[in-house]
Enzyme design. Structure first.
Site, mmCIF file in Angstrom:
data_model
loop_
_atom_site.group_PDB
_atom_site.id
_atom_site.type_symbol
_atom_site.label_atom_id
_atom_site.label_comp_id
_atom_site.label_asym_id
_atom_site.label_seq_id
_atom_site.Cartn_x
_atom_site.Cartn_y
_atom_site.Cartn_z
ATOM 1 N N ARG A 180 -17.686 24.551 7.414
ATOM 2 C CA ARG A 180 -16.949 23.426 6.809
ATOM 3 C C ARG A 180 -16.548 23.707 5.358
ATOM 4 N NH1 ARG A 180 -17.003 23.046 11.282
ATOM 5 N NH2 ARG A 180 -17.673 21.367 12.637
ATOM 6 N N CYS A 235 -17.477 13.070 11.438
ATOM 7 C CA CYS A 235 -18.897 13.168 11.105
ATOM 8 C C CYS A 235 -19.086 13.030 9.596
ATOM 9 C CB CYS A 235 -19.446 14.511 11.576
ATOM 10 S SG CYS A 235 -19.639 14.577 13.358
ATOM 11 N N GLU A 306 -20.430 15.764 4.799
ATOM 12 C CA GLU A 306 -19.267 16.537 5.234
ATOM 13 C C GLU A 306 -17.997 15.833 4.737
ATOM 14 O OE1 GLU A 306 -18.770 17.779 9.407
ATOM 15 O OE2 GLU A 306 -16.663 17.278 9.190
HETATM 16 N N1 EPU Z 1 -26.947 13.626 19.380
HETATM 17 C C1 EPU Z 1 -27.917 12.666 19.454
HETATM 18 N N2 EPU Z 1 -27.617 11.420 18.977
HETATM 19 C C2 EPU Z 1 -26.415 11.113 18.452
HETATM 20 C C3 EPU Z 1 -25.427 12.112 18.357
HETATM 21 C C4 EPU Z 1 -25.711 13.381 18.834
HETATM 22 O O1 EPU Z 1 -29.011 12.919 19.923
HETATM 23 O O2 EPU Z 1 -26.229 9.950 18.045
HETATM 24 C C5 EPU Z 1 -27.242 14.966 19.917
HETATM 25 C C6 EPU Z 1 -26.394 15.289 21.141
HETATM 26 O O3 EPU Z 1 -26.957 14.771 22.303
HETATM 27 C C7 EPU Z 1 -26.317 16.788 21.124
HETATM 28 C C8 EPU Z 1 -26.390 17.148 19.637
HETATM 29 O O4 EPU Z 1 -26.876 15.973 18.970
HETATM 30 O O5 EPU Z 1 -27.438 17.341 21.747
HETATM 31 C C9 EPU Z 1 -25.038 17.559 19.058
HETATM 32 O O6 EPU Z 1 -24.121 16.485 19.193
HETATM 33 P P1 EPU Z 1 -22.563 16.715 19.461
HETATM 34 O O7 EPU Z 1 -22.391 17.569 20.658
HETATM 35 O O8 EPU Z 1 -21.935 15.372 19.456
HETATM 36 O O9 EPU Z 1 -22.067 17.605 18.271
HETATM 37 P P2 EPU Z 1 -22.205 17.393 16.704
HETATM 38 O O10 EPU Z 1 -22.891 18.593 16.179
HETATM 39 O O11 EPU Z 1 -22.788 16.065 16.373
HETATM 40 C C10 EPU Z 1 -19.977 18.637 16.134
HETATM 41 C C11 EPU Z 1 -18.979 18.442 15.022
HETATM 42 C C12 EPU Z 1 -17.906 17.443 15.459
HETATM 43 C C13 EPU Z 1 -17.269 17.889 16.765
HETATM 44 C C14 EPU Z 1 -18.370 18.021 17.819
HETATM 45 C C15 EPU Z 1 -17.870 18.475 19.177
HETATM 46 C C16 EPU Z 1 -20.186 18.676 12.896
HETATM 47 C C17 EPU Z 1 -20.819 17.979 11.766
HETATM 48 N N3 EPU Z 1 -19.658 17.909 13.846
HETATM 49 O O12 EPU Z 1 -20.674 17.398 16.255
HETATM 50 O O13 EPU Z 1 -16.911 17.454 14.463
HETATM 51 O O14 EPU Z 1 -16.307 16.949 17.203
HETATM 52 O O15 EPU Z 1 -19.331 18.992 17.352
HETATM 53 O O16 EPU Z 1 -17.426 19.776 19.139
HETATM 54 O O17 EPU Z 1 -20.133 19.906 12.914
HETATM 55 C C18 EPU Z 1 -16.432 16.419 12.405
HETATM 56 O O18 EPU Z 1 -16.763 17.499 11.920
HETATM 57 O O19 EPU Z 1 -16.008 15.453 11.735
HETATM 58 C C19 EPU Z 1 -16.566 16.275 13.835
HETATM 59 C C20 EPU Z 1 -16.340 15.143 14.440
#
Ligand code: EPU
Length: 311
Positions: A180, A235, A306
């Site tokens: 990022r 996020c 972020e």
């Molecule tokens: N999870 C929870 N509770 C929640 C949310 C997530 O337990 O309320 C768990 C999920 O079950 C999963 C893990 O956390 O096991 C990761 O969650 P997710 O797959 O939603 O991915 P993320 O790491 O939260 C990242 C990016 C997003 C992008 C998604 C999908 C970051 C900070 N975020 O989210 O990007 O859309 O992957 O590829 O890197 C953004 O950067 O603004 C953004 C939306």
């Protein structure tokens, strides 16, 4: 908000035919969170020439400026912003096809437009940006990404304008692409600079591969796992190094639904904060601080924002 625009500069802005200028423009109208006080002047530049003249004049008058894309990853304070908020207009919103599965995309092209273009033209690799709101410029600036990878992986060269109005073409290999974040190499184009476009390299889709299907699946999954609609900014925190994501950490601290005023932690995905209607920037800032503090108490991990906070 402290005023930073000299009277003579304001007069020049008003007279300029190449720029669209609005004084005291509420940033709540230009950010997806729907919060933020007024920019002293909000200026849309449609051409490179107009943009170069604008930053040159701003430099001459010692006027600070910052660039805003779609406003989907920023939190502007209630006091508003001194100086200029610059937005790149239509002239920066084109995608040009190039030989060898490459394109040039202007900084104000929407990420979704680029993804749809890639799908339609059988260009694999768009997945790093699929489902991410905002513009190509914003995605480059923050090296946006998904589980498929990050924006920097698509980049061949980035075109930037420096604060003197000069353009620089920078090879992707010279850029430090972080999680990022991106940093240009030492040289003339140091901050503040404006990303005005990039040459992006894709791969041809493989035989039997349906990019259309892949894209639909990504969007469907996103719909299931993330909140949609207005009053969001993606996020709020970066994922910390280690196995648990910021969303999972906030969730485990029991914070879904927790709020300050109308700024609330989403019950769908805990790393999304939602404006329930009348939130102020101060509510989001207080919510960020409280959430970070509670996660620290709960798991010992410090979360870093972020979302770009502009105060
Ligand atoms: N999870 C929870 N509770 C929640 C949310 C997530 O337990 O309320 C768990 C999920 O079950 C999963 C893990 O956390 O096991 C990761 O969650 P997710 O797959 O939603 O991915 P993320 O790491 O939260 C990242 C990016 C997003 C992008 C998604 C999908 C970051 C900070 N975020 O989210 O990007 O859309 O992957 O590829 O890197 C953004 O950067 O603004 C953004 C939306």
């Amino acid at each position: 908000m402290e005023k930073a625009i000299h009277r003579d500069f304001a007069a020049w802005l008003v007279k300029s035919k190449a720029l669209c200028v609005r004084f005291d423009e509420p940033m709540s109208r230009h950010t997806t969170l729907g919060v933020g006080g007024p920019a002293e002047a909000f200026v849309v530049a449609d051409t490179k020439k107009a943009l170069a003249q604008l930053v040159q004049k701003a430099g001459k008058f010692g006027c600070p400026w910052q660039v805003l894309g779609k406003g989907s990853n920023v939190l502007v304070g209630d006091e508003g912003l001194s100086g200029l908020v610059i937005k790149l207009g239509k002239g920066f919103g084109r995608i040009r096809a190039l030989p060898g599965n490459a394109v040039f995309a202007g900084a104000s092209v929407r990420s979704t437009t680029l993804c749809r273009y890639a799908v339609k033209n059988n260009l694999d690799g768009f997945q790093v940006l699929a489902g991410i709101p905002g513009t190509v410029g914003g995605a480059l600036w923050g090296n946006a990404g998904t589980s498929a990878g990050h924006m920097g992986q698509l980049v061949q060269q980035v075109l930037v304008m420096d604060s003197l109005g000069a353009e620089h073409k920078i090879e992707s290999g010279q850029i430090c692409w972080g999680y990022r974040s991106m940093a240009l190499p030492q040289g003339p184009a140091q901050k503040p600079f404006i990303i005005i476009g990039a040459w992006l390299g894709f791969c041809p889709a493989k035989k039997g591969q349906s990019l259309e299907k892949e894209y639909s699946l990504i969007l469907e999954t996103r719909k299931k796992n993330q909140p949609a609609g207005s009053g969001l900014a993606g996020c709020f925190f970066k994922n910390p190094p280690g196995s648990l994501s910021a969303g999972a950490l906030i969730d485990r601290a029991g914070l879904k639904g927790f709020g300050v005023g109308d700024a609330v932690v989403s019950s769908v995905h805990a790393n999304f904060f939602v404006n329930r209607g009348n939130a102020k920037a101060a509510d989001f800032i207080a919510l960020m601080e409280k959430v970070a503090q509670k996660v620290r108490q709960h798991s010992g991990i410090s979360l870093e924002p972020e979302v770009r906070v502009l105060l």
